[in-house]
Design a protein around this motif. Structure first.
Motif, PDB file in Angstrom:
ATOM      1  N   CYS A  70      -4.800  -5.043   2.143  1.00 33.70           N
ATOM      2  CA  CYS A  70      -4.825  -4.456   0.678  1.00 33.70           C
ATOM      3  C   CYS A  70      -5.641  -3.395   0.578  1.00 33.70           C
ATOM      4  N   VAL A  71      -6.940  -3.570   1.188  1.00 33.58           N
ATOM      5  CA  VAL A  71      -7.865  -2.313   1.141  1.00 33.58           C
ATOM      6  C   VAL A  71      -7.192  -0.848   1.826  1.00 33.58           C
ATOM      7  N   ASN A  72      -6.733  -1.194   2.808  1.00 35.82           N
ATOM      8  CA  ASN A  72      -5.778  -0.038   3.501  1.00 35.82           C
ATOM      9  C   ASN A  72      -4.670   0.551   2.740  1.00 35.82           C
ATOM     10  N   LEU A  73      -4.043  -0.137   2.258  1.00 36.75           N
ATOM     11  CA  LEU A  73      -3.034  -0.020   1.318  1.00 36.75           C
ATOM     12  C   LEU A  73      -3.486   0.897  -0.009  1.00 36.75           C
ATOM     13  N   GLY A  74      -4.587   0.317  -0.516  1.00 33.66           N
ATOM     14  CA  GLY A  74      -5.353   0.869  -1.596  1.00 33.66           C
ATOM     15  C   GLY A  74      -5.794   2.337  -1.248  1.00 33.66           C
ATOM     16  N   HIS A  75      -6.354   2.539  -0.164  1.00 30.14           N
ATOM     17  CA  HIS A  75      -6.830   3.962   0.163  1.00 30.14           C
ATOM     18  C   HIS A  75      -5.619   4.738   0.367  1.00 30.14           C
ATOM     19  N   LEU A  76      -4.478   4.473   0.899  1.00 27.03           N
ATOM     20  CA  LEU A  76      -3.216   4.957   1.099  1.00 27.03           C
ATOM     21  C   LEU A  76      -2.497   5.507  -0.111  1.00 27.03           C
ATOM     22  N   PHE A  77      -2.711   4.438  -1.113  1.00 28.23           N
ATOM     23  CA  PHE A  77      -2.147   4.710  -2.570  1.00 28.23           C
ATOM     24  C   PHE A  77      -2.821   6.101  -3.084  1.00 28.23           C
ATOM     25  N   VAL A  78      -4.112   5.907  -2.955  1.00 31.67           N
ATOM     26  CA  VAL A  78      -4.948   6.956  -3.495  1.00 31.67           C
ATOM     27  C   VAL A  78      -4.776   8.273  -3.110  1.00 31.67           C
ATOM     28  N   ARG A  79      -4.463   8.485  -1.855  1.00 29.30           N
ATOM     29  CA  ARG A  79      -3.925   9.637  -0.941  1.00 29.30           C
ATOM     30  C   ARG A  79      -2.618  10.032  -1.475  1.00 29.30           C
ATOM     31  N   GLN A  80      -1.698   9.215  -1.996  1.00 33.39           N
ATOM     32  CA  GLN A  80      -0.355   9.644  -2.243  1.00 33.39           C
ATOM     33  C   GLN A  80      -0.205  10.193  -3.852  1.00 33.39           C
ATOM     34  N   GLY A  81      -1.321  10.271  -4.287  1.00 33.17           N
ATOM     35  CA  GLY A  81      -1.324  11.148  -5.913  1.00 33.17           C
ATOM     36  C   GLY A  81      -1.178  10.335  -6.956  1.00 33.17           C
ATOM     37  N   MET A  96      -1.152   1.536  -8.318  1.00 37.74           N
ATOM     38  CA  MET A  96      -0.665   0.485  -7.332  1.00 37.74           C
ATOM     39  C   MET A  96      -2.175   0.509  -6.365  1.00 37.74           C
ATOM     40  N   ALA A  97      -2.848   1.494  -6.090  1.00 38.12           N
ATOM     41  CA  ALA A  97      -4.111   1.361  -5.618  1.00 38.12           C
ATOM     42  C   ALA A  97      -5.214   0.447  -6.161  1.00 38.12           C
ATOM     43  N   ALA A  98      -5.225   0.681  -7.672  1.00 35.71           N
ATOM     44  CA  ALA A  98      -6.457  -0.023  -8.214  1.00 35.71           C
ATOM     45  C   ALA A  98      -5.992  -1.704  -8.038  1.00 35.71           C
ATOM     46  N   ALA A  99      -4.657  -1.914  -8.280  1.00 35.66           N
ATOM     47  CA  ALA A  99      -4.301  -3.267  -8.056  1.00 35.66           C
ATOM     48  C   ALA A  99      -4.438  -4.094  -6.728  1.00 35.66           C
ATOM     49  N   MET A 100      -4.285  -3.106  -5.510  1.00 44.86           N
ATOM     50  CA  MET A 100      -4.555  -3.582  -4.064  1.00 44.86           C
ATOM     51  C   MET A 100      -6.267  -3.844  -4.027  1.00 44.86           C
ATOM     52  N   PHE A 101      -6.903  -2.854  -4.567  1.00 44.66           N
ATOM     53  CA  PHE A 101      -8.507  -3.296  -4.416  1.00 44.66           C
ATOM     54  C   PHE A 101      -8.760  -4.306  -5.310  1.00 44.66           C
ATOM     55  N   ARG A 102      -8.353  -4.578  -6.409  1.00 40.68           N
ATOM     56  CA  ARG A 102      -8.626  -5.928  -6.938  1.00 40.68           C
ATOM     57  C   ARG A 102      -8.236  -7.001  -6.454  1.00 40.68           C
ATOM     58  N   ARG A 103      -7.071  -7.196  -5.958  1.00 43.88           N
ATOM     59  CA  ARG A 103      -6.397  -8.136  -5.199  1.00 43.88           C
ATOM     60  C   ARG A 103      -7.505  -8.406  -3.873  1.00 43.88           C
ATOM     61  N   ALA A 104      -7.700  -7.337  -3.203  1.00 46.85           N
ATOM     62  CA  ALA A 104      -8.803  -7.352  -1.977  1.00 46.85           C
ATOM     63  C   ALA A 104     -10.391  -8.071  -2.295  1.00 46.85           C
ATOM     64  N   LEU A 105     -10.638  -7.624  -3.642  1.00 46.60           N
ATOM     65  CA  LEU A 105     -12.063  -7.788  -4.073  1.00 46.60           C
ATOM     66  C   LEU A 105     -11.889  -9.394  -4.466  1.00 46.60           C
TER      67      LEU A 105
END
Length: 646
Positions: free
Chosen positions: A185-196, A202-211
């Motif tokens: 989830c953290v890796n996907l979050g960083h990826l979504f941040v880079r995608q614009g 979606m990035a925030a949702a991934m980071f919150r799920r990982a948290l």
């Protein structure tokens, strides 16, 4: 009472045919069990599968032994059983070998990844993933997918990275591995941040799920990672208060755990937070307080990164964050006109970048920052006369920008680096290479006019006056349309020189006087002096020696004053001043020699020679020295090549 089965029943079950049927069923069941067991992880089931195969072999042996005279069908059954057994043993051993090969590939790939050899790491991780999938080792496949995703993300292959991280997340969810699920989830979050912008939710949702997962498991370092990712995402979403809270929570955890690399990274993130609020280069909306806070955070970060114990253990991500810190400090110092501090930060950024070992293991955005440092250090070395160093640095900048481009970050343009590299090559006496670089620079409208001017000077030194005039006229057209005014004046001066060398003195004088009028209106002293030298050439050709002498004296006074100022000026402010002064001193020496004033000629040529020597322009030193040696000859020395008018 005896309840044993009747004798007829015992005889029925003891008949050879019935026994053969039962033993055949046992043999078939053993074979199926062996095959089923062989599909699991080889490290667990290899022994069980081979044990089941052995039981199958004993059953077949008993079946054949109970028939003293086995039939053809029985022999065929035994042969088929032997083949099936061989296949089972081969399959089990093959899976075990593939599993061992996959582990070896994974370990080798991990070593290449840590050394920054991403090509080899990507190939081996991909091979390991394929082998893990063939032997049904899903847990190991998820790990390989995670590593591949990191490589793809670093190299800008975002869609491939997304598929790899998604696969890792699916496997970890199915196998019930919460640690792996959180990491994916953290890796996907960083990826979504880079995608614009569209992917930030979606990035925030991934980071919150990982948290949430990491808090349930009590993984403190991973909790800090999740907070850090959330802070970055909230900052990009404009949720500034929440972003600062997240970064400070991450910072507190890293400090409590004593993880200095993580502490430094959070200082960089907080620096970015304050930097963007500071509006560094906006004269109307600048916020000096936030700028100062950003500088403080970046300085705290680099103080940690520069510690020897931290440098030895720095990961690729931490090296990339260090490059970011130095880059933003440079921009802060540029806004404050602290040129020496900016140059120092550029050198430190380049040092970190080169310690990485391989450029492509740094994210493209950070490569662009390193390219900016290479280009600007080349800019400085060019002004210092370290031309070999300047060329080397500029070529490194060109190599990076040609590979990753400049999209996404405001840095020096490729065309401007081509232009600067062309100037360095021209100063080193490489006209063909300089011409090639200037031709490449013509693609950018912002540096097009200056590139046309430099091309004109190359053609002029090669006696290609028609081509030189064409280049100067193109530069003039651009300057007239877009400015700046002193560019128009420089083009007029350059065209005046062409007309003078063609013998069209009236046109030459008109052009030089147009340039002089513009320079006087702008108060640009060096341009005024350049125009005086051009007019002195014309007067000397007309045999108006008194006028020529007076113009030369005026120009010489200005150049001497500029030379004194140049010694105090910073190289960022007056980058090519020394080269221009040297060229004009050389011109004045030639005019004075024609006027018969040998002392003045010697004085000017000596100054030109010393300036060229200081700049490392050895081929120009030789030319001017040749003029000095010919000073007492009957025939005046030929005109040394001169610098472009400014």
């Amino acid at each position: 009472m005896d309840k044993s089965p009747p004798p007829d029943a015992n005889r029925r079950w003891s008949q050879p045919r019935v026994r053969a049927l039962l033993i055949s069923l046992v043999a078939a069941s053993s074979l199926l069990l062996g095959w089923f067991l062989s599909t699991g992880p080889p490290s667990v089931t290899t022994g069980l599968a081979l044990a089941a195969a052995g039981f199958f072999l004993l059953a077949v042996h008993r079946l054949v032994r109970d028939r003293p005279r086995p039939s053809f069908a029985m022999l065929m059954f035994a042969l088929a059983a032997a083949v099936a057994l061989g296949w089972l043993v081969w399959r089990t051993a093959s899976r075990h070998a593939k599993s061992a090969e996959a582990d070896a590939c994974f370990d080798q790939a991990l070593g290449h990844y840590r050394r920054g050899e991403l090509d080899k790491a990507e190939t081996l991780f991909g091979k390991a993933r394929g082998l893990y999938r063939r032997v049904d080792r899903e847990e190991a496949e998820a790990d390989a997918c995670g590593k591949l995703g990191l490589i793809y993300r670093t190299r800008g292959k975002l869609e491939k990275a997304r598929r790899a991280f998604r696969r890792a997340l699916e496997i970890n969810e199915r196998l019930g591995r919460p640690e792996g699920e959180a990491d994916a989830c953290v890796n996907l979050g960083h990826l979504f941040v880079r995608q614009g912008r569209d992917s930030r939710a979606m990035a925030a949702a991934m980071f919150r799920r990982a948290l949430a997962i990491n808090e349930r498991l009590g993984r403190q370092e991973r909790i800090a990672d999740s907070y850090s990712g959330l802070g970055r995402t909230c900052r990009m979403q404009g949720k500034l208060a929440e972003a600062e809270t997240m970064h400070r929570k991450a910072l507190a955890i890293y400090e409590r755990l004593g993880l200095q690399g993580g502490v430094a990274n959070q200082y960089v993130n907080l620096g970015h937070f304050y930097y963007h609020q500071g509006r560094i280069f906006s004269s109307k909306q600048a916020n000096p307080a936030k700028r100062d806070e950003a500088e403080t955070m970046y300085r705290k970060a680099v103080a940690i990164y520069e510690r020897p114990d931290v440098q030895e253990a720095m990961t690729l991500e931490q090296k990339g964050m260090a490059i970011e810190a130095y880059f933003h400090l440079v921009r802060i110092y540029r806004s404050l006109r602290k040129w020496d501090e900016g140059e120092q930060m550029h050198r430190k950024a380049v040092a970190v970048f080169e310690r990485v070992g391989r450029q492509e293991c740094v994210a493209p955005r950070r490569e662009q920052m390193a390219a900016d440092s290479y280009a600007r250090l080349g800019y400085v070395c060019q002004g210092q006369g370290k031309l070999a160093d300047a060329e080397q640095l500029q070529r490194k900048a060109v190599a990076i920008i040609e590979r990753v481009g400049t999209r996404g970050i405001v840095i020096v343009s490729l065309a401007s680096v081509y232009r600067d590299l062309g100037r360095t090559c021209a100063m080193r006496g490489k006209p063909a290479e300089a011409e090639r670089m200037f031709q490449k620079a013509l693609g950018d409208e912002w540096v097009q006019a200056l590139s046309y001017q430099y091309l004109g000077h190359i053609y002029q030194t090669q006696e290609k006056l028609d081509e030189a005039e064409q280049m100067f006229r193109k530069a003039l057209a651009i300057y007239k349309a877009k400015g700046p005014p002193h560019g128009v004046a420089a083009a007029y001066n350059n065209l005046g020189v062409i007309r003078w060398r063609q013998g069209r003195l009236k046109e030459a004088e008109e052009l030089c006087r147009k340039a002089l009028a513009i320079y006087e209106r702008l108060g640009r002293q060096q341009g005024i002096a350049n125009s005086y030298v051009g007019l002195a050439d014309i007067c000397q050709t007309r045999a108006e020696m008194a006028k020529a002498d007076g113009l030369c004296s005026k120009a010489l006074a200005i150049y001497d004053d500029l030379g004194r100022q140049e010694g105090k000026a910073n190289l960022y402010i007056s980058r090519n001043g020394q080269e221009g002064l040297a060229g004009q001193y050389a011109k004045l020496g030639t005019i004075y020699a024609k006027l018969g004033k040998k002392d003045k000629a010697r004085e000017c040529w000596t100054k030109a020679r010393d300036l060229y020597a200081k700049m490392g322009m050895h081929y120009m030193v030789e030319k001017v020295q040749g003029s000095l040696e010919q000073l007492d000859a009957k025939r005046p020395a030929s005109r040394p090549a001169s610098a472009p008018s400014r």
